[in-house]
Design a protein around this motif. Structure first.
Motif, short mmCIF file in Angstrom:
data_model
loop_
_atom_site.label_atom_id
_atom_site.label_comp_id
_atom_site.label_asym_id
_atom_site.label_seq_id
_atom_site.Cartn_x
_atom_site.Cartn_y
_atom_site.Cartn_z
N ARG A 23 -62.37 99.12 -18.76
CA ARG A 23 -61.29 99.84 -17.93
C ARG A 23 -61.63 101.35 -18.26
NH1 ARG A 23 -56.85 96.59 -15.75
NH2 ARG A 23 -57.30 94.44 -16.43
N VAL A 24 -61.37 101.87 -17.15
CA VAL A 24 -61.14 103.56 -17.10
C VAL A 24 -60.27 104.12 -16.16
CG1 VAL A 24 -63.10 104.26 -15.67
CG2 VAL A 24 -62.78 105.64 -17.64
N SER A 25 -59.81 105.38 -16.33
CA SER A 25 -59.03 106.05 -15.39
C SER A 25 -59.74 107.26 -15.21
CB SER A 25 -57.40 106.09 -15.91
OG SER A 25 -56.88 106.88 -15.01
N LEU A 26 -60.11 107.33 -13.79
CA LEU A 26 -60.85 108.73 -13.51
C LEU A 26 -59.78 109.67 -12.61
CD1 LEU A 26 -64.41 107.29 -13.20
CD2 LEU A 26 -63.42 108.77 -15.07
N ASP A 27 -59.29 110.76 -13.01
CA ASP A 27 -58.80 111.47 -12.26
C ASP A 27 -57.31 110.69 -11.65
OD1 ASP A 27 -57.74 113.91 -10.82
OD2 ASP A 27 -59.27 113.54 -9.17
N GLY A 28 -56.95 109.85 -12.39
CA GLY A 28 -55.87 108.85 -11.79
C GLY A 28 -56.34 107.63 -11.28
N LEU A 29 -57.59 107.55 -10.85
CA LEU A 29 -58.09 106.40 -10.14
C LEU A 29 -58.44 105.26 -11.21
CD1 LEU A 29 -58.97 105.37 -7.39
CD2 LEU A 29 -61.18 105.74 -7.89
N ARG A 30 -57.59 104.15 -11.26
CA ARG A 30 -57.84 102.97 -12.11
C ARG A 30 -59.00 102.42 -11.73
NH1 ARG A 30 -52.00 101.21 -11.24
NH2 ARG A 30 -52.81 101.20 -9.23
N ILE A 31 -59.85 102.18 -12.67
CA ILE A 31 -61.10 101.28 -12.30
C ILE A 31 -61.23 100.15 -13.29
CG2 ILE A 31 -63.73 101.23 -12.10
CD1 ILE A 31 -63.40 104.26 -11.24
N ALA A 32 -61.84 98.92 -13.07
CA ALA A 32 -62.20 97.97 -13.84
C ALA A 32 -63.58 97.54 -13.65
CB ALA A 32 -61.10 96.88 -13.71
N VAL A 33 -64.34 97.03 -14.50
CA VAL A 33 -65.53 96.79 -14.44
C VAL A 33 -65.65 95.13 -15.05
CG1 VAL A 33 -68.01 97.05 -14.89
CG2 VAL A 33 -66.47 98.97 -14.58
N VAL A 34 -66.19 94.06 -14.34
CA VAL A 34 -66.14 92.74 -14.79
C VAL A 34 -67.33 92.13 -14.19
CG1 VAL A 34 -64.54 92.10 -12.90
CG2 VAL A 34 -64.71 90.53 -15.04
N HIS A 35 -67.95 91.15 -15.05
CA HIS A 35 -68.98 90.56 -14.42
C HIS A 35 -68.85 89.49 -13.31
CE1 HIS A 35 -73.12 89.53 -14.05
NE2 HIS A 35 -73.06 88.39 -14.34
N ASP A 46 -52.90 96.23 -11.65
CA ASP A 46 -52.90 97.46 -12.14
C ASP A 46 -54.23 98.16 -12.01
OD1 ASP A 46 -54.18 95.87 -13.80
OD2 ASP A 46 -53.57 97.12 -15.75
N VAL A 47 -55.06 98.08 -11.06
CA VAL A 47 -56.46 98.52 -11.00
C VAL A 47 -56.65 98.88 -9.38
CG1 VAL A 47 -58.63 97.88 -10.62
CG2 VAL A 47 -57.59 97.38 -12.66
N ASP A 48 -57.17 100.25 -9.09
CA ASP A 48 -57.52 100.59 -7.90
C ASP A 48 -58.78 100.13 -7.13
OD1 ASP A 48 -55.06 102.16 -7.71
OD2 ASP A 48 -56.14 103.57 -9.01
N VAL A 49 -59.86 100.19 -8.16
CA VAL A 49 -61.19 99.75 -7.81
C VAL A 49 -61.73 98.76 -8.73
CG1 VAL A 49 -63.48 100.57 -7.67
CG2 VAL A 49 -61.69 101.92 -6.88
N LEU A 50 -62.31 97.61 -8.54
CA LEU A 50 -63.05 96.70 -9.19
C LEU A 50 -64.34 96.48 -9.05
CD1 LEU A 50 -62.47 94.34 -11.41
CD2 LEU A 50 -62.24 92.91 -9.27
N VAL A 51 -65.18 96.94 -10.11
CA VAL A 51 -66.75 96.91 -9.86
C VAL A 51 -66.90 95.54 -10.50
CG1 VAL A 51 -68.64 97.82 -10.63
CG2 VAL A 51 -66.93 99.33 -10.14
N PHE A 52 -68.02 94.78 -9.92
CA PHE A 52 -68.20 93.45 -10.29
C PHE A 52 -69.87 93.22 -9.87
CE2 PHE A 52 -66.97 92.68 -6.04
CZ PHE A 52 -67.77 91.52 -5.41
N GLY A 53 -70.36 91.95 -10.52
CA GLY A 53 -71.77 91.72 -10.45
C GLY A 53 -72.00 90.14 -10.15
N HIS A 54 -72.81 89.71 -10.76
CA HIS A 54 -73.11 88.07 -10.76
C HIS A 54 -74.05 87.53 -9.61
CE1 HIS A 54 -72.82 84.09 -12.59
NE2 HIS A 54 -72.13 83.65 -11.38
N SER A 55 -73.39 87.91 -8.63
CA SER A 55 -74.26 87.27 -7.24
C SER A 55 -75.34 87.85 -6.88
CB SER A 55 -73.10 87.45 -6.02
OG SER A 55 -72.93 88.86 -5.69
N HIS A 56 -75.45 89.18 -7.36
CA HIS A 56 -76.84 90.10 -6.74
C HIS A 56 -76.78 90.51 -5.34
CE1 HIS A 56 -79.56 89.25 -10.38
NE2 HIS A 56 -78.49 88.65 -10.61
#
Length: 171
Positions: free
Chosen positions: A77-89, A107-117
């Motif tokens: 998790r990271v907050s960048l300029d108030g934007l709450r981002i989570a990264v999960v596979h 509690d997240v604004d953006v979720l970055v994920f992977g796994h499926s390609h």
């Protein structure tokens, strides 16, 4: 001041490629923050990205073991300029993904994920933005290997772009 993001997942180095493509390394050099959603496979790429990127926010994937799991969280998790981002596979099947992830990450604004390609860019009814950059090294059933860039500006995610890599002997 805007923050430039690079979104990666499923790099599978050196399993699928010896290294990241040159275009991706150039994007690393341009980014203020690199977000990696797992499936590194080898710790050497983690070491390279930590050394070369200004800031790395990353998690482990289902193909990551040993030192990768020791060094990386399941969810970053990271907050960048108030934007709450989570990264999960992994986020499970595509059907119902937006609702499931909105419930799992209220509690997240953006979720970055992977796994499926498989590249993915949708927004849940709650406003959660879900982004999967695909894979820069293993296209599987996709027409191209891919990665994403975006900008955080004034607390908002902007300029999300999917970048297709030229086909050069990658799977």
């Amino acid at each position: 001041m805007a923050t430039r993001l690079l979104l990666l997942a499923d790099t599978h180095v050196p399993q699928r490629a010896r290294s990241l493509p040159a275009d991706v390394w150039a994007a690393v050099d341009e980014a203020d923050v690199v977000l990696h959603a797992g499936d590194w496979v080898d710790v050497r790429l983690l070491d390279e990205l930590e050394a070369r990127s200004r800031q790395l926010v990353a998690c482990f994937g289902n193909n990551d073991h040993g030192e990768l799991r020791d060094r990386l969280p399941e969810v970053a998790r990271v907050s960048l300029d108030g934007l709450r981002i989570a990264v999960v596979h992994e986020t499970g099947q595509s059907r119902g993904r937006e609702e499931r992830m909105a419930a799992a990450y209220p509690d997240v604004d953006v979720l970055v994920f992977g796994h499926s390609h498989i590249p993915w860019d949708t927004t849940a009814a709650s406003g959660l933005r879900l982004l999967n950059p695909g894979s820069p090294t293993d296209r599987r059933r996709q027409p191209h290997c891919t990665y994403m860039t975006a900008v955080v500006d004034d607390g908002e995610l902007r300029d999300v772009a999917l970048h297709r890599l030229p086909l050069r002997g990658v799977r």
